[in-house]
Design a protein around this motif. Sequence first.
Motif, PDB file in Angstrom:
ATOM      1  N   TYR A  18       0.801  -1.234   0.000  1.00 47.14           N
ATOM      2  CA  TYR A  18       0.000   0.000   0.000  1.00 47.14           C
ATOM      3  C   TYR A  18       0.831   1.281   0.000  1.00 47.14           C
ATOM      4  O   TYR A  18       0.276   2.374  -0.075  1.00 47.14           O
ATOM      5  N   LEU A  19       2.131   1.173   0.076  1.00 47.21           N
ATOM      6  CA  LEU A  19       2.972   2.351   0.284  1.00 47.21           C
ATOM      7  C   LEU A  19       2.940   3.335  -0.886  1.00 47.21           C
ATOM      8  O   LEU A  19       2.813   4.545  -0.680  1.00 47.21           O
ATOM      9  N   SER A  20       3.044   2.853  -2.115  1.00 42.91           N
ATOM     10  CA  SER A  20       3.010   3.765  -3.275  1.00 42.91           C
ATOM     11  C   SER A  20       1.682   4.503  -3.345  1.00 42.91           C
ATOM     12  O   SER A  20       1.640   5.710  -3.606  1.00 42.91           O
ATOM     13  N   ARG A  21       0.619   3.795  -3.098  1.00 45.97           N
ATOM     14  CA  ARG A  21      -0.719   4.411  -3.116  1.00 45.97           C
ATOM     15  C   ARG A  21      -0.857   5.448  -1.997  1.00 45.97           C
ATOM     16  O   ARG A  21      -1.400   6.534  -2.198  1.00 45.97           O
ATOM     17  N   ARG A  22      -0.336   5.113  -0.843  1.00 44.86           N
ATOM     18  CA  ARG A  22      -0.386   6.027   0.305  1.00 44.86           C
ATOM     19  C   ARG A  22       0.406   7.297   0.007  1.00 44.86           C
ATOM     20  O   ARG A  22      -0.072   8.414   0.232  1.00 44.86           O
ATOM     21  N   MET A  23       1.624   7.146  -0.497  1.00 45.44           N
ATOM     22  CA  MET A  23       2.448   8.305  -0.811  1.00 45.44           C
ATOM     23  C   MET A  23       1.819   9.131  -1.933  1.00 45.44           C
ATOM     24  O   MET A  23       1.828  10.362  -1.881  1.00 45.44           O
ATOM     25  N   ILE A  50      10.840   1.473  -2.552  1.00 44.50           N
ATOM     26  CA  ILE A  50       9.695   2.306  -2.962  1.00 44.50           C
ATOM     27  C   ILE A  50       9.910   3.751  -2.530  1.00 44.50           C
ATOM     28  O   ILE A  50       9.722   4.687  -3.308  1.00 44.50           O
ATOM     29  N   LEU A  51      10.334   3.949  -1.291  1.00 51.18           N
ATOM     30  CA  LEU A  51      10.538   5.303  -0.772  1.00 51.18           C
ATOM     31  C   LEU A  51      11.672   6.036  -1.484  1.00 51.18           C
ATOM     32  O   LEU A  51      11.645   7.266  -1.597  1.00 51.18           O
ATOM     33  N   ALA A  52      12.650   5.301  -1.988  1.00 52.51           N
ATOM     34  CA  ALA A  52      13.775   5.929  -2.693  1.00 52.51           C
ATOM     35  C   ALA A  52      13.295   6.754  -3.885  1.00 52.51           C
ATOM     36  O   ALA A  52      13.915   7.758  -4.235  1.00 52.51           O
ATOM     37  N   SER A  53      12.178   6.359  -4.471  1.00 46.52           N
ATOM     38  CA  SER A  53      11.665   7.108  -5.621  1.00 46.52           C
ATOM     39  C   SER A  53      11.118   8.486  -5.216  1.00 46.52           C
ATOM     40  O   SER A  53      10.895   9.337  -6.075  1.00 46.52           O
ATOM     41  N   TYR A  54      10.928   8.715  -3.942  1.00 52.28           N
ATOM     42  CA  TYR A  54      10.433  10.013  -3.450  1.00 52.28           C
ATOM     43  C   TYR A  54      11.560  10.860  -2.855  1.00 52.28           C
ATOM     44  O   TYR A  54      11.317  11.984  -2.416  1.00 52.28           O
ATOM     45  N   ALA A  55      12.775  10.347  -2.850  1.00 56.45           N
ATOM     46  CA  ALA A  55      13.897  11.024  -2.192  1.00 56.45           C
ATOM     47  C   ALA A  55      14.169  12.414  -2.771  1.00 56.45           C
ATOM     48  O   ALA A  55      14.553  13.310  -2.042  1.00 56.45           O
ATOM     49  N   LYS A  59       9.063  18.270  -1.308  1.00 56.95           N
ATOM     50  CA  LYS A  59       8.292  18.334  -0.068  1.00 56.95           C
ATOM     51  C   LYS A  59       8.561  17.159   0.873  1.00 56.95           C
ATOM     52  O   LYS A  59       8.082  17.156   1.998  1.00 56.95           O
ATOM     53  N   VAL A  60       9.312  16.163   0.413  1.00 58.35           N
ATOM     54  CA  VAL A  60       9.476  14.923   1.172  1.00 58.35           C
ATOM     55  C   VAL A  60      10.831  14.871   1.867  1.00 58.35           C
ATOM     56  O   VAL A  60      11.869  15.124   1.267  1.00 58.35           O
TER      57      VAL A  60
END
Length: 90
Positions: A18-23, A50-55, A59-60
């Motif tokens: 669910y992490l990509s959808r949540r982010m 998954i989180l690396a793509s938002y690094a 805003k993150v």
Amino acid sequence: MSLPLVSILVTSYNHEKYLSRRMGSVLAQTYPNTEVIVIDDCSTQSNRKILASYAGHEKVRLVLKEQNCGLVPVMNEGIRLCKGEYILVA
């Protein structure tokens, strides 16, 4: 008149499904003055990949724990890192 900063705190631990959808949902909000604090509590699944793509997102802010601490310590750390006038736990 400037809008108050809203901090969005995201705790992450072994919920890769669910992490990509949540982010995506958090980042799709239309309120313009936000920061997103994401703390991964040493997940054993692919959460960090998954989180690396938002690094690079402006805003993150990612915090990657090296040892699992549990929800309460992670929440407390996240709240300390928030700079907003308001805090939303997502």
